[in-house]
Design a protein around this motif. Structure first.
Motif, PDB file in Angstrom:
ATOM      1  N   LEU A  80      -9.875  42.996 -45.255  1.00 46.46           N
ATOM      2  CA  LEU A  80     -10.748  43.801 -46.132  1.00 46.46           C
ATOM      3  C   LEU A  80     -12.185  43.273 -46.109  1.00 46.46           C
ATOM      4  CD1 LEU A  80      -9.219  44.679 -49.624  1.00 46.46           C
ATOM      5  CD2 LEU A  80      -9.782  46.212 -47.740  1.00 46.46           C
ATOM      6  N   MET A  81     -12.303  41.961 -46.007  1.00 46.67           N
ATOM      7  CA  MET A  81     -13.640  41.337 -45.958  1.00 46.67           C
ATOM      8  C   MET A  81     -14.313  41.531 -44.596  1.00 46.67           C
ATOM      9  SD  MET A  81     -12.921  37.660 -47.758  1.00 46.67           S
ATOM     10  CE  MET A  81     -12.776  37.424 -49.528  1.00 46.67           C
ATOM     11  N   LYS A  82     -13.556  42.048 -43.608  1.00 45.18           N
ATOM     12  CA  LYS A  82     -14.048  42.255 -42.241  1.00 45.18           C
ATOM     13  C   LYS A  82     -14.489  40.929 -41.598  1.00 45.18           C
ATOM     14  CE  LYS A  82     -15.618  47.005 -42.903  1.00 45.18           C
ATOM     15  NZ  LYS A  82     -14.634  47.627 -42.007  1.00 45.18           N
ATOM     16  N   ARG A  83     -13.653  39.929 -41.775  1.00 45.44           N
ATOM     17  CA  ARG A  83     -14.010  38.613 -41.250  1.00 45.44           C
ATOM     18  C   ARG A  83     -13.637  38.442 -39.780  1.00 45.44           C
ATOM     19  NH1 ARG A  83     -17.561  35.235 -42.854  1.00 45.44           N
ATOM     20  NH2 ARG A  83     -16.288  33.394 -42.529  1.00 45.44           N
ATOM     21  N   GLY A  84     -12.782  39.292 -39.257  1.00 44.72           N
ATOM     22  CA  GLY A  84     -12.511  39.227 -37.818  1.00 44.72           C
ATOM     23  C   GLY A  84     -11.489  38.180 -37.422  1.00 44.72           C
ATOM     24  N   HIS A  85     -10.741  37.640 -38.380  1.00 47.03           N
ATOM     25  CA  HIS A  85      -9.655  36.713 -38.037  1.00 47.03           C
ATOM     26  C   HIS A  85      -8.625  36.723 -39.160  1.00 47.03           C
ATOM     27  CE1 HIS A  85     -10.873  33.667 -41.012  1.00 47.03           C
ATOM     28  NE2 HIS A  85     -12.107  33.993 -40.699  1.00 47.03           N
ATOM     29  N   THR A  86      -7.440  36.232 -38.844  1.00 45.94           N
ATOM     30  CA  THR A  86      -6.379  36.147 -39.861  1.00 45.94           C
ATOM     31  C   THR A  86      -6.290  34.709 -40.385  1.00 45.94           C
ATOM     32  OG1 THR A  86      -4.748  35.518 -38.200  1.00 45.94           O
ATOM     33  CG2 THR A  86      -5.010  37.907 -38.653  1.00 45.94           C
ATOM     34  N   ARG A  87      -5.435  34.546 -41.403  1.00 43.82           N
ATOM     35  CA  ARG A  87      -5.158  33.192 -41.920  1.00 43.82           C
ATOM     36  C   ARG A  87      -4.621  32.305 -40.796  1.00 43.82           C
ATOM     37  NH1 ARG A  87      -2.636  30.955 -46.922  1.00 43.82           N
ATOM     38  NH2 ARG A  87      -1.225  29.306 -46.309  1.00 43.82           N
ATOM     39  N   GLU A  88      -3.682  32.859 -40.010  1.00 47.61           N
ATOM     40  CA  GLU A  88      -3.041  32.067 -38.957  1.00 47.61           C
ATOM     41  C   GLU A  88      -4.064  31.653 -37.891  1.00 47.61           C
ATOM     42  OE1 GLU A  88      -1.804  34.923 -40.258  1.00 47.61           O
ATOM     43  OE2 GLU A  88      -0.320  33.821 -41.449  1.00 47.61           O
ATOM     44  N   GLU A  89      -4.925  32.589 -37.522  1.00 50.91           N
ATOM     45  CA  GLU A  89      -5.941  32.259 -36.507  1.00 50.91           C
ATOM     46  C   GLU A  89      -6.882  31.171 -37.028  1.00 50.91           C
ATOM     47  OE1 GLU A  89      -5.983  36.593 -34.265  1.00 50.91           O
ATOM     48  OE2 GLU A  89      -7.288  36.256 -35.983  1.00 50.91           O
ATOM     49  N   TYR A  90      -7.220  31.267 -38.308  1.00 57.25           N
ATOM     50  CA  TYR A  90      -8.094  30.232 -38.894  1.00 57.25           C
ATOM     51  C   TYR A  90      -7.396  28.869 -38.829  1.00 57.25           C
ATOM     52  CZ  TYR A  90     -11.100  27.750 -42.195  1.00 57.25           C
ATOM     53  OH  TYR A  90     -11.960  26.841 -42.779  1.00 57.25           O
ATOM     54  N   LEU A  91      -6.119  28.836 -39.233  1.00 53.20           N
ATOM     55  CA  LEU A  91      -5.398  27.559 -39.225  1.00 53.20           C
ATOM     56  C   LEU A  91      -5.240  27.020 -37.801  1.00 53.20           C
ATOM     57  CD1 LEU A  91      -2.777  28.217 -42.046  1.00 53.20           C
ATOM     58  CD2 LEU A  91      -4.707  26.616 -42.107  1.00 53.20           C
ATOM     59  N   ASP A  92      -5.133  27.935 -36.834  1.00 52.75           N
ATOM     60  CA  ASP A  92      -5.093  27.494 -35.423  1.00 52.75           C
ATOM     61  C   ASP A  92      -6.396  26.784 -35.042  1.00 52.75           C
ATOM     62  OD1 ASP A  92      -2.602  28.399 -35.000  1.00 52.75           O
ATOM     63  OD2 ASP A  92      -3.178  30.213 -33.889  1.00 52.75           O
ATOM     64  N   ARG A  93      -7.515  27.347 -35.505  1.00 56.16           N
ATOM     65  CA  ARG A  93      -8.817  26.714 -35.209  1.00 56.16           C
ATOM     66  C   ARG A  93      -8.899  25.327 -35.847  1.00 56.16           C
ATOM     67  NH1 ARG A  93     -12.405  30.681 -32.621  1.00 56.16           N
ATOM     68  NH2 ARG A  93     -10.727  31.862 -31.702  1.00 56.16           N
ATOM     69  N   ILE A  94      -8.388  25.217 -37.065  1.00 58.83           N
ATOM     70  CA  ILE A  94      -8.414  23.910 -37.744  1.00 58.83           C
ATOM     71  C   ILE A  94      -7.568  22.911 -36.952  1.00 58.83           C
ATOM     72  CG2 ILE A  94      -7.722  22.657 -39.860  1.00 58.83           C
ATOM     73  CD1 ILE A  94     -10.128  24.454 -40.332  1.00 58.83           C
ATOM     74  N   ALA A  95      -6.400  23.353 -36.499  1.00 61.01           N
ATOM     75  CA  ALA A  95      -5.521  22.454 -35.725  1.00 61.01           C
ATOM     76  C   ALA A  95      -6.228  22.017 -34.444  1.00 61.01           C
ATOM     77  CB  ALA A  95      -4.203  23.155 -35.417  1.00 61.01           C
ATOM     78  N   MET A  96      -6.932  22.966 -33.813  1.00 58.57           N
ATOM     79  CA  MET A  96      -7.646  22.640 -32.575  1.00 58.57           C
ATOM     80  C   MET A  96      -8.744  21.591 -32.864  1.00 58.57           C
ATOM     81  SD  MET A  96     -10.734  23.479 -30.955  1.00 58.57           S
ATOM     82  CE  MET A  96     -11.315  25.079 -31.537  1.00 58.57           C
ATOM     83  N   ILE A  97      -9.477  21.770 -33.977  1.00 55.97           N
ATOM     84  CA  ILE A  97     -10.528  20.797 -34.337  1.00 55.97           C
ATOM     85  C   ILE A  97      -9.899  19.422 -34.557  1.00 55.97           C
ATOM     86  CG2 ILE A  97     -12.208  20.149 -36.118  1.00 55.97           C
ATOM     87  CD1 ILE A  97     -12.665  23.217 -36.543  1.00 55.97           C
ATOM     88  N   ARG A  98      -8.802  19.395 -35.301  1.00 56.10           N
ATOM     89  CA  ARG A  98      -8.165  18.100 -35.619  1.00 56.10           C
ATOM     90  C   ARG A  98      -7.580  17.428 -34.362  1.00 56.10           C
ATOM     91  NH1 ARG A  98      -9.762  17.275 -40.545  1.00 56.10           N
ATOM     92  NH2 ARG A  98      -9.054  18.595 -42.253  1.00 56.10           N
ATOM     93  N   ARG A  99      -7.180  18.253 -33.404  1.00 54.71           N
ATOM     94  CA  ARG A  99      -6.651  17.690 -32.157  1.00 54.71           C
ATOM     95  C   ARG A  99      -7.731  16.883 -31.440  1.00 54.71           C
ATOM     96  NH1 ARG A  99      -4.199  22.376 -30.897  1.00 54.71           N
ATOM     97  NH2 ARG A  99      -5.755  23.011 -29.361  1.00 54.71           N
ATOM     98  N   HIS A 100      -8.937  17.426 -31.430  1.00 52.27           N
ATOM     99  CA  HIS A 100     -10.022  16.764 -30.682  1.00 52.27           C
ATOM    100  C   HIS A 100     -10.784  15.752 -31.540  1.00 52.27           C
ATOM    101  CE1 HIS A 100      -9.533  19.233 -27.134  1.00 52.27           C
ATOM    102  NE2 HIS A 100      -9.495  20.309 -27.898  1.00 52.27           N
ATOM    103  N   ILE A 101     -10.903  16.048 -32.851  1.00 52.16           N
ATOM    104  CA  ILE A 101     -11.675  15.151 -33.732  1.00 52.16           C
ATOM    105  C   ILE A 101     -10.814  14.864 -34.975  1.00 52.16           C
ATOM    106  CG2 ILE A 101     -13.966  14.760 -34.780  1.00 52.16           C
ATOM    107  CD1 ILE A 101     -14.900  17.357 -33.442  1.00 52.16           C
TER     108      ILE A 101
END
Ligand code: SF4
Length: 424
Positions: free
Chosen positions: A258-279
């Motif tokens: 509804l906010m038109k953010r262009g991603h889901t909760r799951e996709e956001y959490l995937d990005r966080i996991a990717m950040i934590r993997r590298h840093i």
């Protein structure tokens, strides 16, 4: 961004023969650089203008101008609510300011609000307000059109400052003794230099090498644009700070849609996991909106559970307020009662404070690198600085001064500040 814009405005006016007044009371011209992103920022503008009204009555030659995002999309309202305002100027029109001030002595209610999709204020050397840490806008505007946000309306489409110019400005800041630079953009990780086929990861890589002695920060990133290549560059370069501000706004996929953010909760959490993997030690901060249109209790709980899943260092937390001109204002019902929005916000704040307290408490006993920024407000025997993760540290200064980078042993913590002793 408004702080950076005010430094540009100061440079333009200095070049036009104006001199910055020591204080507001002695100024002949008062300019208010306004923010429209939330209702309370606009209310603050209204309060300051109300105070200026009496002064303008007593001092008829006083010139009052409103700059920035509020007049850009509420032109009529500024003049109808505050008829004594002499002129309004939008974010793309600051180069005209000196002439507008002069003309305002003859003409009333001047307005300069044209969008200029090329304007990046290239060639203007900002008059910096500090000497340790600088803001450097590298792109302006936003193409995302999130449902709740006025930025695309007030600041127009995205445009980037060229690669070579950003590098030259960062090198100049380093040569003038600045110790830190924050690259700014409403949506900074969509920065592009089409001629050089470079994206934001390429820019960060270049900037970190052009100024190896400076700390480099950036804000604000959009979750859908934060690439693995970008995160790898941050992980690889020691002067790129390991703090990422990644606004999520809500933990519910339906709300994000509804906010038109262009991603889901799951996709956001995937990005966080990717950040934590590298840093693994990255500090992640966010923005959260409580009570967006049609938000249910269950969806609010999803925000709380996402906060716990990520473990944010800190967050900017607000309840939803309708912004005129946005998609949400035109198409969605603002139907979460005010009291409920406030209660949900309070729950978000309490959870965040508890998490911040715990994250900060875990720092006790560690020795961390701090860039000292200033004397602490409480005592001249203490300095205030920041870790690379952007945590504020107050410490006994010993032999150190603002501008020094040093190691501090952390001995105490609240939910917002670390305390410690300088060690070397
Ligand atoms: S990405 Fe940020 S600035 Fe752009 S529309 Fe969305 S909230 Fe506004």
């Amino acid at each position: 961004m408004n702080l950076a814009d005010s430094e540009i405005v100061t440079a333009i006016l200095t070049d036009g023969g104006f001199v910055r007044a020591g204080d507001e009371a002695s100024a002949d011209v008062v300019l208010l650089n306004s923010c429209a992103v939330r209702e309370n920022a606009e209310e603050r503008l209204g309060n300051i203008l109300t105070q200026l009204k009496g002064r303008k009555r007593r001092q008829r030659e006083l010139v009052v101008g409103v700059l920035g995002c509020v007049p850009q999309f509420e032109r009529e309202r500024v003049f109808s609510d505050f008829p004594f305002v002499d002129f309004i100027v939008g974010p793309d029109n600051y180069r005209e300011l000196a002439g507008i001030i002069e003309n305002s002595r003859e003409q009333k209610r001047l307005a300069s609000l044209d969008y200029d999709q090329q304007e990046t204020y290239a060639g203007i050397d900002p008059v910096r307000t500090g000497s340790i840490s600088a803001f450097l806008p590298v792109m302006r505007g936003c193409n995302n059109y999130c449902a709740f946000c006025v930025v695309p309306v007030t600041r127009g489409r995205e445009r980037s400052v060229g690669y070579e110019r950003v590098l030259a400005e960062v090198a100049a800041l380093a040569a003038s003794g600045f110790r830190e630079v924050t690259l700014l953009g409403q949506n900074v990780n969509s920065w592009r230099d089409a001629e050089k086929s470079l994206d934001f990861a390429g820019l960060l890589d270049g900037v970190s090498q052009a100024a190896p002695s400076m700390r480099i920060r950036f804000t604000t990133s959009h979750p859908k644009d934060i690439s693995e290549a970008l995160v790898k560059v941050i992980a690889a370069r020691p002067n790129l700070c390991n703090h990422i501000h990644l606004p999520v706004q809500s933990g519910s996929s339906r709300m994000l849609d509804l906010m038109k953010r262009g991603h889901t909760r799951e996709e956001y959490l995937d990005r966080i996991a990717m950040i934590r993997r590298h840093i693994p030690d990255a500090a992640i901060t966010t923005d959260l909106i409580a009570g967006f249109c049609t938000e249910t209790e269950e969806e609010h709980r999803e925000t709380l559970s996402l906060m716990e899943a990520v473990g944010y260092d800190t967050a900017f937390m607000f309840h939803y307020s309708v912004r005129p001109g946005t998609w949400a204002a035109r198409n969605l019902p603002d139907d979460v009662p005010e009291a409920l929005k406030k209660r949900r916000l309070q729950e978000i704040i309490e959870l965040q404070n508890a998490m911040s307290r715990e994250i900060y408490r875990r720092e006790i006993g560690k020795t961390v690198e701090v860039l000292a920024e200033a004397e602490s407000r409480r005592s001249s025997l203490q300095l205030m600085g920041r870790t690379k993760t952007n945590r504020a540290v107050v410490f006994s200064r010993g032999e150190f001064n603002a501008g020094d980078t040093l190691l501090v042993k952390i001995t105490g913590a609240t939910s917002a500040t670390l305390t410690g002793e300088a060690v070397s």
